[in-house]
Design an enzyme around this catalytic site. Structure first.
Site, mmCIF file in Angstrom:
data_model
loop_
_atom_site.group_PDB
_atom_site.id
_atom_site.type_symbol
_atom_site.label_atom_id
_atom_site.label_comp_id
_atom_site.label_asym_id
_atom_site.label_seq_id
_atom_site.Cartn_x
_atom_site.Cartn_y
_atom_site.Cartn_z
ATOM 1 N N ILE A 153 0.843 -1.359 -0.215
ATOM 2 C CA ILE A 153 -0.044 0.225 0.072
ATOM 3 C C ILE A 153 0.713 1.316 0.015
ATOM 4 O O ILE A 153 0.722 2.034 -0.735
ATOM 5 C CB ILE A 153 -1.044 -0.021 1.354
ATOM 6 C CG1 ILE A 153 -1.836 -1.216 1.313
ATOM 7 C CG2 ILE A 153 -1.828 1.292 1.379
ATOM 8 C CD1 ILE A 153 -2.764 -1.383 2.382
ATOM 9 N N ASP A 172 10.955 2.467 5.843
ATOM 10 C CA ASP A 172 11.312 1.067 5.921
ATOM 11 C C ASP A 172 12.300 0.539 6.970
ATOM 12 O O ASP A 172 12.805 0.699 6.031
ATOM 13 C CB ASP A 172 10.787 0.588 4.686
ATOM 14 C CG ASP A 172 9.816 -0.540 5.039
ATOM 15 O OD1 ASP A 172 8.979 -0.567 4.250
ATOM 16 O OD2 ASP A 172 10.687 -1.824 5.265
ATOM 17 N N ALA A 228 -3.921 4.680 7.965
ATOM 18 C CA ALA A 228 -5.436 3.816 7.779
ATOM 19 C C ALA A 228 -4.649 1.907 7.944
ATOM 20 O O ALA A 228 -4.698 1.174 6.803
ATOM 21 C CB ALA A 228 -5.465 3.632 6.597
ATOM 22 N N ASP A 254 -8.521 5.212 9.714
ATOM 23 C CA ASP A 254 -9.386 4.824 9.394
ATOM 24 C C ASP A 254 -10.010 3.425 10.498
ATOM 25 O O ASP A 254 -10.442 2.559 10.275
ATOM 26 C CB ASP A 254 -9.265 4.459 7.979
ATOM 27 C CG ASP A 254 -10.642 3.713 7.152
ATOM 28 O OD1 ASP A 254 -11.277 3.690 7.459
ATOM 29 O OD2 ASP A 254 -9.720 2.603 6.592
ATOM 30 N N GLU A 259 -12.628 -0.892 18.186
ATOM 31 C CA GLU A 259 -13.337 -0.364 16.628
ATOM 32 C C GLU A 259 -14.687 -1.214 17.222
ATOM 33 O O GLU A 259 -14.942 -2.465 17.920
ATOM 34 C CB GLU A 259 -13.035 -1.200 15.993
ATOM 35 C CG GLU A 259 -11.834 -0.630 15.262
ATOM 36 C CD GLU A 259 -11.063 -0.791 13.933
ATOM 37 O OE1 GLU A 259 -11.939 -1.239 13.115
ATOM 38 O OE2 GLU A 259 -9.956 -0.394 13.416
ATOM 39 N N HIS A 282 -13.024 1.861 9.167
ATOM 40 C CA HIS A 282 -12.334 1.314 8.522
ATOM 41 C C HIS A 282 -12.603 0.291 7.528
ATOM 42 O O HIS A 282 -13.280 -0.661 7.269
ATOM 43 C CB HIS A 282 -12.071 -0.008 10.058
ATOM 44 C CG HIS A 282 -11.058 -0.917 9.606
ATOM 45 N ND1 HIS A 282 -10.648 -1.493 10.573
ATOM 46 C CD2 HIS A 282 -9.619 -1.055 8.686
ATOM 47 C CE1 HIS A 282 -9.320 -2.087 9.915
ATOM 48 N NE2 HIS A 282 -9.384 -1.620 9.097
ATOM 49 N N ILE A 283 -12.944 1.506 6.856
ATOM 50 C CA ILE A 283 -13.552 1.272 5.532
ATOM 51 C C ILE A 283 -12.044 1.118 3.926
ATOM 52 O O ILE A 283 -12.976 1.891 3.041
ATOM 53 C CB ILE A 283 -14.797 1.732 4.985
ATOM 54 C CG1 ILE A 283 -14.611 3.058 5.203
ATOM 55 C CG2 ILE A 283 -15.814 1.611 5.285
ATOM 56 C CD1 ILE A 283 -13.968 3.822 4.704
ATOM 57 N N GLY A 284 -11.284 1.652 4.314
ATOM 58 C CA GLY A 284 -9.729 1.849 3.449
ATOM 59 C C GLY A 284 -10.328 1.184 2.084
ATOM 60 O O GLY A 284 -10.089 1.553 0.961
ATOM 61 N N GLY A 285 -10.441 0.165 2.622
ATOM 62 C CA GLY A 285 -10.362 -1.406 1.262
ATOM 63 C C GLY A 285 -12.326 -1.596 1.162
ATOM 64 O O GLY A 285 -11.929 -2.228 0.139
#
Ligand code: NAI
Length: 398
Positions: A153, A172, A228, A254, A259, A282-285
């Site tokens: 991502i 990273d 997210a 997100d 939750e 939590h609707i990122g995907g």
């Protein structure tokens, strides 16, 4: 022909894919099943497709000797006992990357909205306040995006960000190939330089509270934070304080440490009520495209396993790269990972006068998996002998 059972309203792209590949024994149930109902539904199934609400624990699996594979038409696989499945010779597949683009697009949208201070303007307009000020509103062009976690991502967000003129910097811990104008930097420098920081790390102990008070304090004054990834990655009280102090200009979240499990449960967070914070459930995907991709991706993996026995990207099982079955006989052999199993198996082939044309072996933990191709029919007595060997968990002739 194999029977496939699909639960929980799996996207029609899956059925279309199965049908295109000649699987027409498909039974569908619109909801999750449990107990005897689940066992009855799966009694004749060679493959089952579920989403997150069907639980396939060890006790369910032991009553399903015919079941060969499980497809989780979602990202998570916690609903399946992966160890029990592997020990029963059942590979489990999922769709980890089908919603990458959906998350990346949301993040870019949030970056643009936050830099333009749209959440506050929107909130004020809803309260009847006409705030036309340009103060603190910026274009994305030439701003710096800091990506923490340059995986699937993160890298996709970087590419989209460059196309709206942003400079991309990332941190990273693994060495990653930088795409486009992206450049790797130490974490502190990313936080100090970025106008927008976006988090795309995995969950787990290594990333809990990654964005704590100290790291939030390293962020450039008036920058914005987007999360997210996983709820535990941001220390919410520390973020709340940074927003109240005005050190950060805004945030978009997100995912949250706690939750609600359904619409009926109230969403509780100290971040509720901040005009400069975008909160999403939590609707990122969660897009139509991602659901369609998931249907196609998991169906493809199941079809490959059912027709060729190959297991690339199984989450619990030795992975063997796909090669279509182009020989007369292919034997799939799941066995205990211990010395001598393959040698004994090959002695059996030789004693029957069968010539092996290809053989692929992989192991993972306690499980070994061998695919053996021979160019002639395999007599039933050899299959009986092979399957009766003490180390064999499961074997099958394709
Ligand atoms: P990925 O595994 O491809 O990438 C994660 C990257 O983070 C890897 O490159 C890894 O080396 C790096 N990383 C690990 N520890 C790190 C650390 N301490 N600091 C910086 N980088 C670190 O994962 P992917 O697919 O890109 O997903 C990223 C996150 O997004 C995951 O947590 C996933 O659960 C979440 N996600 C959220 C969705 C939503 O609806 N909001 C949908 C899909 C995924």
């Amino acid at each position: 022909m194999s029977e496939i059972v699909l639960l929980e309203k799996i996207h029609p792209t899956a059925v279309a894919y199965f049908e295109q590949h000649g699987f027409d024994r498909i039974r569908q149930f619109p909801r999750a099943l449990s107990g005897q109902e689940l066992l009855d539904a799966l009694g004749e199934a060679d493959a089952v497709g579920i989403r997150s609400n069907t639980h396939l624990g060890a006790e369910v699996l032991q009553h399903l000797p015919r079941l060969r594979t499980i497809g989780c038409f979602c990202i998570g696989t916690n609903q399946v006992d992966l160890v029990a499945a592997a020990q029963a010779g059942i590979p489990v597949f999922n769709a980890p990357y089908s919603n990458t683009r959906s998350v990346a697009e949301l993040v870019i949208a949030q970056a643009i909205l936050l830099l333009r201070r749209i959440p506050e303007k929107n909130a004020k307009a809803h309260r009847g306040i006409w705030d036309k000020s340009a103060l603190g509103a910026f274009e994305t062009r030439n701003k710096t995006l800091g990506i923490i976690g340059y995986g699937n991502i993160g890298a996709q967000v970087g590419i989209l960000a460059e196309s709206v003129g942003m400079q991309v910097r990332y941190y990273d811990p693994e060495s990653k190939l930088p795409l486009g104008n992206a450049r790797p930097l130490p974490l502190q420098q990313v936080l100090e330089q970025a106008d927008v920081v976006t988090l795309h790390v995995p969950g787990g102990p290594g990333t809990v509270n990654l964005m704590n008070r100290e790291r939030l304090a390293m962020m450039k004054p008036n920058s914005v934070l987007i999360n997210a990834s996983r709820g535990g990655v941001v220390e919410i009280d520390a973020l709340d304080a940074a927003l109240r102090d005005g050190r950060l200009a805004g945030a978009a979240l997100d995912v949250f440490p706690h939750e609600p499990r359904s619409e009926k449960e109230e969403f509780i967070s100290p971040l509720r009520g901040h005009d400069n914070v975008i909160l999403t459930p939590h609707i990122g995907g969660s897009t139509e495209e991602a659901q369609a991709n998931i249907g196609q991706e998991v169906a493809e993996k199941l079809v490959r396993f059912l027709t060729a026995g190959t297991t690339r990207s199984a989450v619990n099982f030795p992975e063997i790269a796909h090669q279509a079955k182009e020989v007369v006989s292919r034997i799939l052999n799941v066995h205990k990972n211990e010395p001598g199993v393959i040698a004994r198996m090959n002695v059996e082939y030789a004693s029957m006068g069968l010539n092996i044309v290809a053989q692929h072996l992989q192991t993972k933990g306690a499980i070994g998996y061998a695919i053996t191709d021979v160019d002639e029919p395999v007599p039933p007595e050899l299959m009986r002998k092979l399957c009766a060997a003490p180390a064999v968990i499961r074997c099958q002739l394709l």
